[in-house]
Structure formats: structure tokens, C-alpha cells
Design a protein around this motif. Structure first.
Motif, PDB file in Angstrom:
ATOM      1  N   GLY A  98     -16.762  15.730  -3.415  1.00  0.00           N
ATOM      2  CA  GLY A  98     -16.227  15.687  -2.058  1.00  0.00           C
ATOM      3  C   GLY A  98     -14.729  15.843  -1.984  1.00  0.00           C
ATOM      4  N   THR A  99     -14.166  15.347  -0.900  1.00  0.00           N
ATOM      5  CA  THR A  99     -12.717  15.386  -0.668  1.00  0.00           C
ATOM      6  C   THR A  99     -12.161  13.973  -0.870  1.00  0.00           C
ATOM      7  OG1 THR A  99     -13.109  15.025   1.694  1.00  0.00           O
ATOM      8  CG2 THR A  99     -12.924  17.319   0.941  1.00  0.00           C
ATOM      9  N   ALA A 100     -10.863  13.828  -0.573  1.00  0.00           N
ATOM     10  CA  ALA A 100     -10.187  12.538  -0.781  1.00  0.00           C
ATOM     11  C   ALA A 100     -10.472  12.010  -2.189  1.00  0.00           C
ATOM     12  CB  ALA A 100     -10.628  11.520   0.272  1.00  0.00           C
ATOM     13  N   LYS A 101     -10.343  12.906  -3.147  1.00  0.00           N
ATOM     14  CA  LYS A 101     -10.755  12.591  -4.510  1.00  0.00           C
ATOM     15  C   LYS A 101      -9.986  11.414  -5.104  1.00  0.00           C
ATOM     16  CE  LYS A 101     -12.233  17.308  -5.610  1.00  0.00           C
ATOM     17  NZ  LYS A 101     -13.636  17.002  -5.912  1.00  0.00           N
TER      18      LYS A 101
END
Length: 257
Positions: A98-101
Motif C-alpha cells: 500500500g501507501t504511507a509505507k
């Protein structure tokens, strides 16, 4: 040469009589020796019976204790570790896909929503398979967060015979050493990762990385050997699609020297 003698055969000559005497004497000596050995063994057992029973008892206690530990301590501890690790693993998987790793990797390491992180699992459940696996996750999370020293530390603690995770851990240590500008160390770990298992995923990947680092270090012959191995043995791998260019570079550099 020995000859077969019928039952009830009686010796006729002096030589045969003498032979019978010697045979009888030898047989008697053998039985006497066996009797003496048996007697000595019985004496030893009788004198040391108390200590023998103590040793047998200790062995039994150790064996039964080990079985009991595995059944009533290790198994429940591992089950609890797996349960507490679930959320941290979920954070890690979300960070990969995903994002906001960075925030997710930090949650995987340190926990969130009142749940344990990988570092808690390592500390609270030391010695369990879950704690060992948590070392892999923690090291990989640190690698993604660019904390390369911690990445090396935790990945080095991970031990596995798994077909994929074992070489990935070694290769990730190599990646960390590249970022730390310790390219000789990186090359060593890439070589270990390539040789640990023989599969179409990790082997060509780390052969390629080893070849690229070897080129940078001026070890063209070694790089060429790795690139050719990819071309010859792993023709269907992703690395094989671009290896011809690197084979050419390695050949040019090798000819210079």
C-alpha cells in the motif's frame, strides 16, 4: 584346511587326539572367559546399582521434562506469540502493498492499537519460531526505513531453511551493506544468497546483484561468470532478459586486464 567330521566320530591318530584336546581346551577357555566377564559385570552392577539407577532416573527426568516442556510450555508460548504477532504482520503486509509505507513499517516494528509490534514479539517470545520470524520482518522493515545498521542486526538474527526467506534475508543484508558503502561485504552476502538455494526466483536475482557489484569492484572475471550462469541456467528469469548487456560489459573489462 578344516574337514567335516560326522557325529560320533572318534579320533584314530595321535594328531587327531591332540587336535581334539586343543579344541576342547580352546572352547573351555572361551566359556571361562565369558563366565569371568559375566561375573565381573554382575559384580560391577551390584556395587554400583545405586548410581546406575540414579543415572537412569536422571535420563528419564530429562526426556520426560523435555517432552513436557514442548507440550505445556513451548506450544502454548508459540501459539500466544502467533496471536500477538498477527496485527504487526498485517501492518507489514499493508506497507509492502500500500501507501504511507513508512508509518506502516513503524507500526509493524513498534505496534499500534494496543497490539505488539515485531520488536515486542522478539523480546517477549524469545526462542520461539515467531520471534525468529519477527527478526526477519523487523530487519526488512528497518531496511525499507533506511535504518541500515538495524537492518543488518535483525536480519542476521534470523535463521531459516525456507526456500525463499533464507536467501532473501541474506540478500537484504547485502542490500543494506550496499547502502552503507560496504560493497565487499555486500558482494559476500549476495554470493551467499545466490548459493543458498537453487530456484528460479532468488538464485538469478542474487547472481545478478553479485555480478553488478563485482563489476563495480573491478572483478570482471567473477562478474562474467555470474552473468553467464544466469544466461545458461536461468534463461526464463527476469534477470536473463537484460543479462546480455552486462555480459558484454564484463567481457570488455575482463579483456582490459
Amino acid at each position: 584346511m578344516a574337514t567335516y567330521k560326522k557325529r560320533g566320530y572318534k579320533p584314530k591318530t595321535n594328531v587327531e587326539k591332540q587336535q581334539n584336546i586343543e579344541d576342547g581346551s580352546t572352547t573351555a577357555e572361551v566359556f571361562n572367559t565369558l563366565d569371568e566377564t559375566a561375573s565381573k559385570t554382575e559384580d560391577f552392577v551390584a556395587k554400583n546399582q545405586k548410581y546406575i539407577f540414579i543415572i537412569i532416573g536422571l535420563v528419564a527426568v530429562i526426556v520426560l521434562g523435555s517432552l513436557a516442556y514442548k507440550e505445556y510450555v513451548a506450544k502454548p508460548k508459540q501459539q500466544a506469540a502467533m496471536n500477538d504477532m498477527f496485527q504487526a504482520q498485517k501492518y507489514f503486509d499493508e506497507a509492502v502493498t500500500g501507501t504511507a509505507k513508512d508509518s506502516l513499517y513503524n507500526l509493524a516494528l513498534n505496534g499500534g492499537e494496543g497490539k505488539f509490534g515485531m520488536l515486542d514479539i522478539i523480546q517477549e517470545y524469545s526462542g520461539t519460531p515467531s520471534a525468529n520470524l519477527a527478526s526477519y520482518y523487523a530487519g526488512t522493515a528497518y531496511l525499507r526505513l533506511k535504518d541500515y545498521k538495524n537492518a543488518v542486526e535483525y536480519l542476521s538474527d534470523f535463521k531459516s531453511d525456507d526456500e525463499v526467506l533464507a536467501p532473501l534475508a541474506k540478500g537484504n543484508i547485502g542490500d543494506a551493506f550496499v547502502q552503507l558503502n560496504q560493497t565487499e561485504d555486500a558482494l559476500g552476502y549476495y554470493e551467499q544468497a545466490a548459493e543458498m538455494r537453487d530456484n528460479e526466483f532468488t538464485t538469478p536475482m542474487y547472481l545478478f546483484k553479485a555480478g553488478a557489484i563485482a563489476l563495480d569492484l573491478g572483478k570482471a572475471d567473477k562478474a562474467l561468470a555470474y552473468f553467464k550462469r544466469i544466461k545458461d541456467d536461468y534463461a526464463n528469469s527476469t534477470e536473463a532478459t537484460k543479462v546480455d548487456v552486462f555480459i558484454g560489459k564484463a567481457q570488455v573489462l575482463a579483456n582490459k586486464y
